[in-house]
Design a protein around this motif. Structure first.
Motif, PDB file in Angstrom:
ATOM      1  N   PRO A  72      18.654  12.130 -16.201  1.00 43.73           N
ATOM      2  CA  PRO A  72      19.850  11.602 -15.542  1.00 43.73           C
ATOM      3  C   PRO A  72      20.699  10.811 -16.529  1.00 43.73           C
ATOM      4  N   ARG A  73      22.013  10.993 -16.438  1.00 44.02           N
ATOM      5  CA  ARG A  73      22.914  10.280 -17.332  1.00 44.02           C
ATOM      6  C   ARG A  73      22.964   8.802 -16.946  1.00 44.02           C
ATOM      7  N   ILE A  74      22.834   7.940 -17.930  1.00 43.32           N
ATOM      8  CA  ILE A  74      22.855   6.494 -17.706  1.00 43.32           C
ATOM      9  C   ILE A  74      23.981   5.901 -18.530  1.00 43.32           C
ATOM     10  N   ASP A  75      24.796   5.074 -17.898  1.00 40.01           N
ATOM     11  CA  ASP A  75      25.883   4.400 -18.599  1.00 40.01           C
ATOM     12  C   ASP A  75      25.288   3.461 -19.646  1.00 40.01           C
ATOM     13  N   PRO A  76      25.597   3.665 -20.933  1.00 40.72           N
ATOM     14  CA  PRO A  76      25.063   2.751 -21.948  1.00 40.72           C
ATOM     15  C   PRO A  76      25.447   1.302 -21.685  1.00 40.72           C
ATOM     16  N   GLY A  77      26.597   1.079 -21.024  1.00 40.50           N
ATOM     17  CA  GLY A  77      26.990  -0.286 -20.686  1.00 40.50           C
ATOM     18  C   GLY A  77      25.993  -0.947 -19.752  1.00 40.50           C
ATOM     19  N   VAL A  78      25.397  -0.151 -18.855  1.00 38.51           N
ATOM     20  CA  VAL A  78      24.364  -0.673 -17.957  1.00 38.51           C
ATOM     21  C   VAL A  78      23.142  -1.086 -18.763  1.00 38.51           C
ATOM     22  N   LEU A  79      22.728  -0.211 -19.700  1.00 37.71           N
ATOM     23  CA  LEU A  79      21.577  -0.535 -20.544  1.00 37.71           C
ATOM     24  C   LEU A  79      21.834  -1.796 -21.365  1.00 37.71           C
ATOM     25  N   THR A  80      23.053  -1.914 -21.897  1.00 36.73           N
ATOM     26  CA  THR A  80      23.380  -3.078 -22.715  1.00 36.73           C
ATOM     27  C   THR A  80      23.343  -4.356 -21.892  1.00 36.73           C
ATOM     28  N   THR A  81      23.914  -4.318 -20.688  1.00 34.92           N
ATOM     29  CA  THR A  81      23.919  -5.496 -19.812  1.00 34.92           C
ATOM     30  C   THR A  81      22.494  -5.946 -19.506  1.00 34.92           C
ATOM     31  N   ILE A  82      21.631  -4.989 -19.188  1.00 28.96           N
ATOM     32  CA  ILE A  82      20.247  -5.324 -18.855  1.00 28.96           C
ATOM     33  C   ILE A  82      19.511  -5.841 -20.078  1.00 28.96           C
ATOM     34  N   ALA A  83      19.735  -5.199 -21.243  1.00 27.11           N
ATOM     35  CA  ALA A  83      19.050  -5.618 -22.463  1.00 27.11           C
ATOM     36  C   ALA A  83      19.415  -7.057 -22.827  1.00 27.11           C
ATOM     37  N   LEU A  84      20.688  -7.403 -22.693  1.00 23.61           N
ATOM     38  CA  LEU A  84      21.107  -8.767 -22.997  1.00 23.61           C
ATOM     39  C   LEU A  84      20.479  -9.763 -22.027  1.00 23.61           C
ATOM     40  N   ALA A  85      20.393  -9.398 -20.750  1.00 21.00           N
ATOM     41  CA  ALA A  85      19.781 -10.288 -19.760  1.00 21.00           C
ATOM     42  C   ALA A  85      18.293 -10.478 -20.048  1.00 21.00           C
ATOM     43  N   CYS A  86      17.609  -9.410 -20.463  1.00 22.04           N
ATOM     44  CA  CYS A  86      16.195  -9.525 -20.834  1.00 22.04           C
ATOM     45  C   CYS A  86      16.043 -10.472 -22.027  1.00 22.04           C
ATOM     46  N   ARG A  87      16.898 -10.292 -23.007  1.00 23.63           N
ATOM     47  CA  ARG A  87      16.814 -11.104 -24.213  1.00 23.63           C
ATOM     48  C   ARG A  87      17.096 -12.574 -23.925  1.00 23.63           C
ATOM     49  N   ASP A  88      18.108 -12.831 -23.088  1.00 25.45           N
ATOM     50  CA  ASP A  88      18.563 -14.205 -22.849  1.00 25.45           C
ATOM     51  C   ASP A  88      17.829 -14.901 -21.706  1.00 25.45           C
ATOM     52  N   GLY A  89      16.940 -14.185 -21.002  1.00 29.15           N
ATOM     53  CA  GLY A  89      16.249 -14.808 -19.876  1.00 29.15           C
ATOM     54  C   GLY A  89      17.208 -15.190 -18.764  1.00 29.15           C
ATOM     55  N   GLU A  90      18.107 -14.270 -18.401  1.00 28.06           N
ATOM     56  CA  GLU A  90      19.113 -14.539 -17.369  1.00 28.06           C
ATOM     57  C   GLU A  90      18.873 -13.641 -16.162  1.00 28.06           C
ATOM     58  N   ARG A  91      18.880 -14.213 -14.975  1.00 26.55           N
ATOM     59  CA  ARG A  91      18.725 -13.418 -13.758  1.00 26.55           C
ATOM     60  C   ARG A  91      19.929 -12.499 -13.572  1.00 26.55           C
ATOM     61  N   ILE A  92      19.670 -11.310 -13.020  1.00 31.57           N
ATOM     62  CA  ILE A  92      20.753 -10.376 -12.758  1.00 31.57           C
ATOM     63  C   ILE A  92      20.673  -9.865 -11.321  1.00 31.57           C
ATOM     64  N   ARG A  93      21.807  -9.404 -10.830  1.00 31.46           N
ATOM     65  CA  ARG A  93      21.903  -8.763  -9.517  1.00 31.46           C
ATOM     66  C   ARG A  93      22.398  -7.337  -9.716  1.00 31.46           C
ATOM     67  N   PHE A  94      21.958  -6.438  -8.835  1.00 33.85           N
ATOM     68  CA  PHE A  94      22.445  -5.064  -8.884  1.00 33.85           C
ATOM     69  C   PHE A  94      22.158  -4.383  -7.551  1.00 33.85           C
ATOM     70  N   ALA A  95      22.819  -3.268  -7.335  1.00 38.53           N
ATOM     71  CA  ALA A  95      22.552  -2.428  -6.170  1.00 38.53           C
ATOM     72  C   ALA A  95      21.524  -1.376  -6.574  1.00 38.53           C
ATOM     73  N   TYR A  96      20.575  -1.096  -5.676  1.00 41.84           N
ATOM     74  CA  TYR A  96      19.507  -0.159  -6.019  1.00 41.84           C
ATOM     75  C   TYR A  96      19.287   0.840  -4.891  1.00 41.84           C
ATOM     76  N   THR A  97      19.095   2.111  -5.286  1.00 40.02           N
ATOM     77  CA  THR A  97      18.791   3.184  -4.333  1.00 40.02           C
ATOM     78  C   THR A  97      17.396   3.707  -4.640  1.00 40.02           C
ATOM     79  N   ASP A  98      16.476   3.586  -3.684  1.00 40.58           N
ATOM     80  CA  ASP A  98      15.099   4.003  -3.958  1.00 40.58           C
ATOM     81  C   ASP A  98      14.947   5.510  -3.810  1.00 40.58           C
ATOM     82  N   ALA A  99      13.733   5.994  -4.001  1.00 35.34           N
ATOM     83  CA  ALA A  99      13.479   7.435  -3.975  1.00 35.34           C
ATOM     84  C   ALA A  99      13.792   8.048  -2.622  1.00 35.34           C
ATOM     85  N   GLY A 100      13.735   7.246  -1.563  1.00 40.13           N
ATOM     86  CA  GLY A 100      14.043   7.747  -0.221  1.00 40.13           C
ATOM     87  C   GLY A 100      15.511   7.674   0.136  1.00 40.13           C
TER      88      GLY A 100
END
Length: 324
Positions: free
Chosen positions: A138-166
């Motif tokens: 599946p195609r993933i927006d690199p901007g999404v990966l970058t946002t998450i990577a920075l949050a992981c690095r900086d120890g910052e909580r994030i919010r997002f919308a999620y669609t599960d397998a169902g």
């Protein structure tokens, strides 16, 4: 104390590892006085690195986006080419390359001026990747990966919308720990603040991640590392088919072609044994067909039935073509 040049490089490295450094902590890490730290910060600014300062008792420093790229040097066109290349590599299936590309992409994006980010975004949005239908991840927006990577690095909580397998949608707020590329997917390992437990999220199923500004101290992960956590979680999903095949190809050749999704063992100089675990037999059938070699199905019987059905269907298609 290190000489001025090496200390300046060390300072730059530290500024790139965290979004914000308290001045006293940064000085301690460098083994210098606050006054010397201020001189070193000024030296970085003179070199073109955009360092922001917050004054006061709790003041500190952070590396921010600026009017020009730091003089490493790359010019504007090279910076755009570098970023687009990293975005492409971030979705690569080569072991280790995707994860490293995301880390570098996060660093480059952090200091890239807005005028260059607009060029990068325009180029990415107007580029259509040429892929074979049904064979790519599946195609993933690199901007999404970058946002998450920075949050992981900086120890910052994030919010997002999620669609599960169902197909169920939900709003999540998490404490992100690591991004894990596994197989043809990206996973985010994070502590879910609503479920009060650790979760892994498929990145292609989440959208609009954004930082909350709230910092957190990482919790203890119930696994040796994030990759093991994801593998354990995926291993608990129902996977009813254990495929075993003997192929008339050297093991090294098969590993090169489908080794990322299968276990390959030598069974002689020109033969190998292939094992796969799958929820559907479609992918093993496609992978085996793509080998371009003779093979024998050890199990399961359902795979033999599926291959017979496909063979009959392909045979009918050839017969119809001969009649037209």
């Amino acid at each position: 104390m290190a000489n001025t040049s090496s200390r300046t490089l060390r300072l730059l490295s530290l500024l790139q590892t965290h979004r914000y450094w308290p001045g006293s902590e940064l000085a301690d890490r460098l083994g210098v006085s606050p006054r010397t730290l201020r001189r070193d910060i000024d030296r970085l600014r003179e070199l073109g690195y955009p360092v922001e300062a917050q004054r006061g008792v709790d003041g500190g420093y952070q590396l921010a986006a600026g009017a020009s790229l730091p003089p490493l040097v790359v010019d504007d066109d090279e910076a755009v080419a570098l970023t687009v290349g990293l975005q492409t590599a971030a979705q690569n299936s080569v072991d280790g390359l995707a994860e490293s590309s995301v880390r570098v992409l996060a660093k480059v994006t952090q200091v890239m001026p807005a005028r260059l980010r607009r060029r990068v975004d325009a180029l990415r949005e107007m580029t259509v990747p040429a892929v074979w239908p049904g064979t790519s991840a599946p195609r993933i927006d690199p901007g999404v990966l970058t946002t998450i990577a920075l949050a992981c690095r900086d120890g910052e909580r994030i919010r997002f919308a999620y669609t599960d397998a169902g197909g169920r949608e939900s709003a999540r707020e998490v404490e992100p720990l690591r991004l894990v590329p596994l197989g043809r997917q990206w996973y985010l390992v994070a502590y879910d603040l609503t479920r009060h437990d650790w979760r892994n999220f498929r990145v292609d199923r989440l959208s609009a991640p954004r930082g909350t500004g709230a910092r957190f101290r990482p919790r203890e992960l119930p696994a040796a590392d994030a990759a093991e956590f994801v593998r354990n979680a995926l291993g608990s999903l129902p996977r009813p088919y254990e495929v075993e095949v003997v192929a008339e190809l050297p093991a090294a050749v098969v590993r090169d072609r489908i080794g990322r999704w299968a276990t390959v063992e030598e069974a002689g100089a020109e033969h190998c044994r292939i094992r796969m675990t799958a929820a559907s037999l479609d992918w093993p059938a496609l992978a085996l067909g793509a080998l371009g070699a003779e093979f024998r199905v050890v199990g399961p019987p359902e795979l033999r039935d599926q291959l017979r059905e496909w063979a009959a269907r392909f045979g009918r298609a050839c017969a119809r073509a001969g009649m037209s």
